[in-house]
Design an enzyme around this catalytic site. Structure first.
Site, PDB file in Angstrom:
ATOM      1  N   ASP A 111       0.179  -4.685 -11.833  1.00 34.34           N
ATOM      2  CA  ASP A 111       0.472  -3.525 -10.852  1.00 34.34           C
ATOM      3  C   ASP A 111       1.863  -2.873 -10.918  1.00 34.34           C
ATOM      4  O   ASP A 111       2.784  -3.575 -11.298  1.00 34.34           O
ATOM      5  CB  ASP A 111      -0.123  -3.653  -9.564  1.00 34.34           C
ATOM      6  N   ASP A 112       1.996  -1.717 -10.533  1.00 42.15           N
ATOM      7  CA  ASP A 112       3.415  -0.976 -10.119  1.00 42.15           C
ATOM      8  C   ASP A 112       4.110  -0.428 -11.255  1.00 42.15           C
ATOM      9  O   ASP A 112       5.399   0.022 -11.093  1.00 42.15           O
ATOM     10  CB  ASP A 112       4.255  -1.997  -9.291  1.00 42.15           C
ATOM     11  N   HIS A 130      -2.939   3.023 -10.125  1.00 42.50           N
ATOM     12  CA  HIS A 130      -2.607   2.496  -8.842  1.00 42.50           C
ATOM     13  C   HIS A 130      -2.448   3.602  -7.792  1.00 42.50           C
ATOM     14  O   HIS A 130      -2.856   3.488  -6.871  1.00 42.50           O
ATOM     15  CB  HIS A 130      -1.305   1.587  -9.108  1.00 42.50           C
ATOM     16  N   HIS A 141       3.415   5.217  -4.234  1.00 42.84           N
ATOM     17  CA  HIS A 141       3.696   3.870  -3.595  1.00 42.84           C
ATOM     18  C   HIS A 141       4.199   3.724  -2.147  1.00 42.84           C
ATOM     19  O   HIS A 141       4.842   2.627  -1.784  1.00 42.84           O
ATOM     20  CB  HIS A 141       4.245   2.749  -4.430  1.00 42.84           C
ATOM     21  N   HIS A 192       2.403  -8.170 -11.262  1.00 45.50           N
ATOM     22  CA  HIS A 192       3.449  -7.286 -11.171  1.00 45.50           C
ATOM     23  C   HIS A 192       4.224  -7.372 -12.415  1.00 45.50           C
ATOM     24  O   HIS A 192       4.946  -8.021 -12.588  1.00 45.50           O
ATOM     25  CB  HIS A 192       4.231  -7.084  -9.860  1.00 45.50           C
TER      26      HIS A 192
END
Length: 300
Positions: A105-106, A156, A160, A261
């Site tokens: 992720d990210d 995602h 964020h 991540h």
């Protein structure tokens, strides 16, 4: 004589004033210093919400097995469990064999994602990357490399920022669309998979998560949570600790969707050892045909 006594009294009064002034300044300085230390301590603590615990369940040989508790990404007051959807069938896969899905992720990040890709290429392993739209625009060359090397690309989010993202259903959909457009324009793929920031049920979306899931599924998107984690987003952590987290949270599951991540240095550093640690597993990328691991409110 009177003059001497008067002079002595004046001297004593001056001394007494100086004494009290010195003590007061000292006490005030100590309090000021203590306050400063308290503020410093509070600033050292991340603003992220405290990690709760959730009970993980998964299906193995058509049975539901309770597994050890692992942290959820964001605090929630609802008891949760993780299930593997029975509506999906996997590619030539039986539930009895061990399968690991590496998910990141990210990202992307210019350095750590590239290092992760180097290891995956050397090991001939495909993984899944859930992108942040803002990072896609920053590092398009990494996004293109991920697509060219055959990894699965998912969405995602775009920004964020949880408060803005989950303010309403519309705010989430707008954010998602921005990230989706960035990926389509950069990588030339149209992702169907996505991962909610913080997981599908968390403290920020608890008031709208059911509607969010329904709206996304209506549009043909499939969301994946996780049932094991490196726990690499909590704090600065060593590669050895990440490996231990992966082992403990996987807890001998046969079907593992592992959260990691690709913006974390220790994650890129431990990847080779992580793959070695799970050598009993077949490592595959997620696809729309894979059974999704998804959080559910736990029913008592």
């Amino acid at each position: 004589m009177m003059r001497v006594m008067f002079t002595a009294a004046c001297f004593f009064a001056v001394w007494l004033s100086v004494f009290f002034f010195t003590q007061t300044t000292s006490i005030g300085g100590s309090r000021k210093q203590e306050t400063s230390q308290t503020l410093k301590s509070s600033q050292d603590v991340p603003i992220e919400k405290e990690m709760p615990k959730i009970i993980i369940t998964t299906f193995e040989n058509n049975e539901t097995t309770a597994l050890p508790e692992i942290p959820l990404a964001l605090e929630t007051t609802m008891p949760l469990e993780t299930t593997v959807s029975s509506e999906k069938e996997t590619d030539n896969q039986t539930i009895s064999e061990k399968v690991l899905y590496l998910t990141f992720d990210d990202g992307p990040s210019i350095r750590y994602t590239a290092e992760i890709l180097d290891v995956l290429k050397e090991k001939d392993i495909k993984a899944t990357f859930f992108f942040v739209g803002e990072n896609v625009r920053k590092y398009p060359e990494i996004v293109k490399r991920i697509a060219e090397e055959g990894h699965t690309i998912g969405i995602h989010c775009n920004s964020h920022r949880y408060e803005e993202l989950y303010e309403s259903v519309d705010s989430y959909l707008q954010d998602f669309n921005k990230a989706y457009e960035a990926v389509v324009e950069t990588a030339g793929v149209e992702p169907r998979l996505f991962r909610f920031p913080g997981g599908s049920i968390n403290a920020y979306n608890s008031h709208i998560y059911k509607e969010l899931i329904a709206r996304m599924e209506e549009q043909g998107f499939i969301y994946f949570d996780w049932n094991a984690s490196l726990e690499d987003s909590l704090k600065k952590i060593s590669p050895e600790e990440l490996l231990a987290n992966a082992k403990n949270t996987a807890a001998n599951k046969k079907y593992v969707v592992l959260l990691a991540h690709d913006i974390v240095e220790s994650t890129s550093e431990c990847l080779e050892d992580l793959i070695e640690q799970f050598q009993a597993y077949r490592i595959e990328p997620l696809t729309p045909e894979v059974k999704p691991v998804q959080f559910r409110e736990k029913t008592s």
